[in-house]
Motif scaffolding. Structure first.
Motif, short mmCIF file in Angstrom:
data_model
loop_
_atom_site.label_atom_id
_atom_site.label_comp_id
_atom_site.label_asym_id
_atom_site.label_seq_id
_atom_site.Cartn_x
_atom_site.Cartn_y
_atom_site.Cartn_z
N GLY A 54 6.59 97.17 -25.41
CA GLY A 54 5.83 95.95 -25.68
C GLY A 54 5.48 95.77 -27.14
O GLY A 54 5.00 94.70 -27.53
N GLN A 55 5.73 96.76 -27.99
CA GLN A 55 5.38 96.65 -29.40
C GLN A 55 6.49 95.92 -30.16
O GLN A 55 7.68 96.22 -30.00
CB GLN A 55 5.16 98.04 -30.00
N LYS A 56 6.11 94.99 -31.04
CA LYS A 56 7.09 94.25 -31.84
C LYS A 56 7.71 95.18 -32.89
O LYS A 56 7.00 95.95 -33.55
CB LYS A 56 6.42 93.07 -32.54
N VAL A 57 9.03 95.06 -33.02
CA VAL A 57 9.75 95.86 -34.01
C VAL A 57 10.22 94.99 -35.17
O VAL A 57 10.00 95.30 -36.33
CB VAL A 57 10.94 96.60 -33.37
N LEU A 58 10.87 93.87 -34.85
CA LEU A 58 11.34 92.95 -35.88
C LEU A 58 11.59 91.58 -35.27
O LEU A 58 11.62 91.43 -34.05
CB LEU A 58 12.60 93.49 -36.56
N THR A 59 11.78 90.59 -36.13
CA THR A 59 12.17 89.25 -35.67
C THR A 59 13.54 88.93 -36.23
O THR A 59 13.94 89.46 -37.28
CB THR A 59 11.16 88.18 -36.12
N TYR A 60 14.25 88.05 -35.53
CA TYR A 60 15.60 87.70 -35.96
C TYR A 60 15.92 86.25 -35.62
O TYR A 60 15.25 85.62 -34.77
CB TYR A 60 16.63 88.64 -35.34
N THR A 61 16.91 85.72 -36.29
CA THR A 61 17.41 84.36 -36.05
C THR A 61 18.92 84.42 -35.92
O THR A 61 19.53 85.49 -36.03
CB THR A 61 17.05 83.43 -37.23
N THR A 117 11.95 87.65 -31.19
CA THR A 117 11.32 88.94 -31.48
C THR A 117 11.98 90.05 -30.67
O THR A 117 12.17 89.92 -29.46
CB THR A 117 9.82 88.90 -31.15
N ALA A 118 12.35 91.14 -31.38
CA ALA A 118 12.84 92.34 -30.70
C ALA A 118 11.64 93.23 -30.41
O ALA A 118 10.90 93.62 -31.33
CB ALA A 118 13.85 93.06 -31.57
N VAL A 119 11.44 93.50 -29.13
CA VAL A 119 10.28 94.28 -28.68
C VAL A 119 10.76 95.63 -28.16
O VAL A 119 11.73 95.71 -27.41
CB VAL A 119 9.52 93.52 -27.58
N SER A 120 10.09 96.68 -28.56
CA SER A 120 10.45 98.02 -28.09
C SER A 120 10.27 98.12 -26.58
O SER A 120 9.29 97.63 -26.03
CB SER A 120 9.59 99.07 -28.79
N ARG A 121 11.23 98.77 -25.92
CA ARG A 121 11.11 99.03 -24.47
C ARG A 121 10.99 100.52 -24.18
O ARG A 121 10.91 100.91 -23.02
CB ARG A 121 12.33 98.46 -23.73
N LYS A 122 11.01 101.34 -25.27
CA LYS A 122 10.96 102.80 -25.10
C LYS A 122 9.91 103.39 -26.03
O LYS A 122 9.71 102.90 -27.14
CB LYS A 122 12.33 103.42 -25.42
N PRO A 123 9.22 104.42 -25.60
CA PRO A 123 8.29 105.11 -26.50
C PRO A 123 9.05 105.99 -27.49
O PRO A 123 10.18 106.40 -27.23
CB PRO A 123 7.43 105.95 -25.55
N GLY A 124 8.44 106.27 -28.63
CA GLY A 124 9.09 107.13 -29.61
C GLY A 124 8.64 106.77 -31.01
O GLY A 124 7.57 106.18 -31.21
#
Length: 385
Positions: A229-236, A102-109
């Motif tokens: 902390g918000q999930k943006v997308l998942t990847y493999t 899971t790619a999790v956001s580390r910045k607000p926006g």
């Protein structure tokens, strides 16, 4: 198994009872050492944790017992054969693209761009955009967890510098030290990507993954606000692999680098190789259940063409833990449990039988590897009905 003679002519016995054709006479004393006794089935543990039933007979001393007549021969026979035995396990597997991250956001926006599900992203390309600025993919085993700037040292610095070098930036040494020369290369990279030329790679600007990725699913939408902390997308990963979960006691089957056979849904069999092995804890199912420890193995398949058109599919995987080549084997049921310990075989020769002691090896597919003095290929041995 038929009755065993006690060495006195016309006195065949079974479980201590006289047979109808036995001539009444004074009681015979029971013989002790060297006497064979037919008994009940014995449960024998075999390799892999299973159990089989084998014939049971007592052999108190020596490797061979008294012979018995044709009238008392076993109800069935088999032949000692020479072949190759494999210690194998079949397991259910799932063909896909491997573990999901899971790619999790580390910045607000605000999320201003997302790739399509199924898209592939390579080194230096945008994984998504926040406030119209790219969050880029770079290759590395250490997750991004801090700002990278002059004076910082560590594996994450080495990951960044190696990626910059692969993308064509130079003037610095690829090591674990973020120097002024590294900052100069970063400023050039920032200019090319439309970022502020600070020489600092702030947390949340790059995502490290082992290699190029395939977008599995989107967990956000364009125009949606995001926060740390918000999930943006998942990847493999982008290579098709088979995921197999085994019981903890079968861990010996799944060794990294081990070769396996994979049977696809169309029945075709392809070669595979175990690339990763990990122990996972599966959550308990039910209020009173306990968590379960499993072994998860990733298997790469030999040719991508074989799995063309199959994004996800159930497959069968055959693991081979060990192999015994050109050994003597018999069906497991031919083994006789000896009273003195160990196992033997009832050899049939010239209408009579005798027992020989054997050593057992690998158990596989209902057969067992055997060896012993006088045991040869082609011998006829007793079997239960």
């Amino acid at each position: 198994m038929g009755p065993v003679t006690d060495g006195v002519t016309g006195g065949a016995t079974l479980d201590g009872k006289a047979q109808p054709d036995a001539t009444p006479s004074r009681p015979r004393r029971r013989r002790g050492r060297g006497r064979l006794v037919a008994g009940l089935l014995t449960v024998v543990a075999v390799a892999g944790g299973g159990f089989v039933a084998v014939n049971s007979a007592g052999l108190l001393k020596g490797s061979a017992g008294p012979t018995r007549s044709a009238g008392a021969l076993p109800p069935a026979t088999t032949t000692v054969t020479r072949q190759t035995l494999n210690d194998t396990r079949d397991a259910d597997g799932e063909l896909g693209y491997g573990p999901v991250s899971t790619a999790v956001s580390r910045k607000p926006g605000t999320i201003t761009w997302l790739p399509d599900s199924g898209a592939q992203v390579t080194r230096g390309r945008s994984l998504y955009r926040v406030d119209n600025k790219p969050v880029m993919l770079m290759y590395g085993s250490t997750p991004a967890y801090r700002d990278l700037k002059v004076g910082v040292e560590g594996k994450d610095v080495e990951n960044l510098e190696r990626n910059l070098s692969k993308l064509g930036y130079d003037g610095f040494t690829v090591d674990d030290e973020y120097t002024y020369d590294t900052a100069e290369a970063v400023r050039e990279w920032q200019e090319d990507r439309g970022l502020d030329e600070t020489g600092v790679v702030e947390l949340g600007r790059v995502v490290f993954a082992p290699g190029k990725v395939r977008v599995e699913s989107l967990e956000s939408e364009e125009g949606q606000p995001t926060a740390p902390g918000q999930k943006v997308l998942t990847y493999t990963g982008t290579s098709k692999v088979v995921t197999v979960k085994l019981e903890a006691e079968d861990q010996r089957m799944a060794r990294k680098g081990a070769r396996v056979d994979v049977t696809l849904p169309d029945g075709k069999s392809v070669k595979g190789k175990v690339t990763e092995v990990a122990t996972v804890i599966e959550p308990a199912e039910g209020q009173n259940a306990d968590p379960e420890t499993r072994v998860e193995a990733l298997v790469s398949i030999g040719t991508a063409k074989a799995a063309k058109g199959l994004d996800k599919a159930a497959v069968d995987v055959t693991f081979t833990a060990s192999k015994r080549t050109n050994v003597l084997t018999v069906p497991v049921a031919a083994l006789v449990a000896l009273q003195e310990g160990g196992y033997g075989l009832e050899v049939i020769e010239g209408g009579r039988s005798r027992y020989i002691k054997v050593e057992t090896g690998l158990f596989s597919g209902g057969r067992v590897e055997v060896s012993g003095d006088g045991l040869t290929e082609g011998m006829t041995v007793g079997m239960p009905k």
